[in-house]
Design an enzyme around this catalytic site. Structure first.
Site: not given
Ligand code: UD1
Ligand code: MG
Length: 470
Positions: A25, A84
């Site tokens: 976003r 990650q």
């Protein structure tokens, strides 16, 4: 180093900060947590807050998108990193830490790298509540006028937290709930690591939601506790640039307030930009639209002129920076005046009482105490002696197209206006340079040097010219 065991709760506290997401976003090529508010990247703020409750060796930052840049930004803090590789959600990010942390008992605080305004005090309270109760997890809640985008808190019959429902999965009634999840949790370590693997991506986004842990722990017979923080501004999560600007404003407002309460006058405080690490002494005055950035330290009784920008610089007491001046990586000693419209960059020292006037540029220059360069000059790679006078339009020609060279001007030397000093060059103590000179050879102490064409005067020349034309 702070003790690894928190003195209040007497348990090991590990903090996990999730910072692997891209932040779609934000519509940016940079990872969201690297965007800046209040002069620091979002993740740096979160690390700072976490450092208030544990030592750096017990802070683990989960990295992914632009992980190298995040690492670099945090390199000096001493925190640990876990990667990650695929970003499958906040629950997945915490799972990535299991191998590194599950052997450590105690408490695990999970924070999101996009929640930069969180205070150390709130974190302390969270940890203390978790440590003193018997819940499996304690989380923070706050009430928002417009809760759009946040997970909503659902309570059970006994007042315990029953579940957190994400915006995308919430029913119409649930969307009306204003009590939200800002994403700050304190888990009992053993229960977190025991159950984290039970999170399933069974939601419209197919992500592993950390928020599902509440239901999972409930089902396993444990409870989840919550406490409400009234100041929701502190819990703002940054997902868009609109929220980034809102967070920046809160940081700026906090900083000017703190400075004003410490005795600094700030005119039109809503217009100035002052970074969190900046220090300013009492009775200094900051005029409107000033920007004071980075590790700048300003003494007492200074005045920072309107529209000036000062970055990573040190100013002594009673320094006067006149409007629209730009200063970076420089040191200005007590009582000096700089500006208006001056530019100091790249390692200058202006000695006590020195005067740098309008349209003067200094680069990598040691400018002696009490010396003056009042108008229109460029002084680069130079040493200017104490009380020297540098006339208007003086230029040090420090660059020959290949290398930079130094100019040395002795104490009390007088450099006439519009002089061109071709470096490397040395101008002796107390010497004089005639205005308009081009100086290419050394000038001994106390000498006069003239390096310009002799003036020729032809009396009555105009009349003769006129006559010729007739
Ligand atoms: C999350 C919470 C929501 C809460 C809100 C508060 C979940 C499922 N939802 O939503 O309940 O109200 O924060 O701001 O937790 N991240 C990773 N790896 C991933 C995904 C995210 O490290 O795979 C990091 C991001 O970099 C970010 C943080 O986790 O710093 C939060 O992720 P974000 O996508 O912003 O979650 P929200 O949608 O805001
Ligand atoms: Mg978020």
């Amino acid at each position: 180093m702070k003790p690894p065991v928190n003195v209040v709760v007497n348990r090991v506290i590990n903090v996990v900060i999730l910072a692997a997401g891209l932040g779609t976003r934000m519509k940016s090529k940079h990872a969201k947590v690297l965007h800046r508010a209040g002069g620091l990247s979002l993740v740096e703020h979160v690390v700072q807050a976490a450092s208030g409750i544990t030592d750096a060796a017990h802070i683990t930052v989960v990295i992914g998108h632009q992980g190298e840049q995040v690492k670099q930004r945090l390199a000096s803090t001493g925190v640990r990193f876990v990667e990650q590789t695929e970003q499958k959600g906040t629950g997945h990010a915490v799972m990535a830490c299991r191998a590194a942390l599950e052997s450590e008992d105690g408490l695990v605080v999970v924070l999101y790298g996009d929640c930069p305004l969180l205070s150390e005090n709130t974190l302390r309270e969270l940890v203390n509540r978790q440590a003193s109760g018997d819940a499996a997890v304690t989380l923070i809640t706050t009430r928002l006028e417009d809760p759009t985008g946040y997970g909503r808190i659902l309570f059970g019959k006994r007042g315990e937290v029953a579940a957190i429902v994400e915006q995308k999965a919430a029913s119409k009634e649930q969307l009306a709930i204003q009590l939200v999840n800002p994403g700050i949790y304190c888990f009992r370590a053993e229960l977190l690591w025991k159950h984290i693997g039970e999170i399933r991506p069974d939601n419209p986004a197919h992500e592993y939601y950390l928020t599902d842990m509440v239901e999972i722990l409930n089902k396993a017979g444990h409870t989840a506790a919550a406490f409400e923080v009234p100041d929701s501004a502190e819990l703002l999560g940054i997902n868009t640039r609109v929220e980034l600007a809102a967070a920046d404003k809160i940081f700026r407002d906090r900083k000017v307030r703190e400075l004003m309460l410490d005795g600094v006058t700030i005119e039109r405080p809503e217009t100035v930009t002052i970074d969190g690490q900046v220090r300013i002494g009492a009775d200094s005055i900051v005029e409107p639209f000033a920007r004071i950035l980075g590790r700048t330290a300003i003494g007492a009784d200074c005045r920072i002129g309107a529209g000036s920008i000062i970055e990573n610089s040190e100013l002594g007491d009673a320094v006067h920076i006149l409007p629209l001046t730009s200063i970076a990586d420089s040191r200005i000693e007590a009582g000096a005046h700089v500006g208006p419209f001056a530019r100091l960059r790249n390692g200058n020292l202006v000695g006590a009482g020195g005067h740098i006037g309008n349209f003067v540029e200094l680069k990598n220059t040691q400018f002696g105490a009490g010396a003056k360069a009042s108008h229109l000059a460029y002084l680069g790679d130079s040493e200017i002696g104490e009380q020297a006078n540098i006339g208007a339009g003086t230029i040090t020609c420090n660059y020959d197209g290949v290398k930079k060279h130094r100019t040395r001007i002795g104490k009390k030397a007088f450099v006439g206006s519009n002089s061109t000093l071709v470096a490397p060059i040395e101008i002796g103590e107390g010497s004089y340079i005639g205005a308009g000179s081009v100086i290419t050879k050394p000038v001994p102490a106390a000498a006069l040097a003239l390096g310009r064409a002799h003036q020729v005067v032809k009396e009555g020349w105009a009349a003769k010219k006129k006559k010729k034309a007739e």
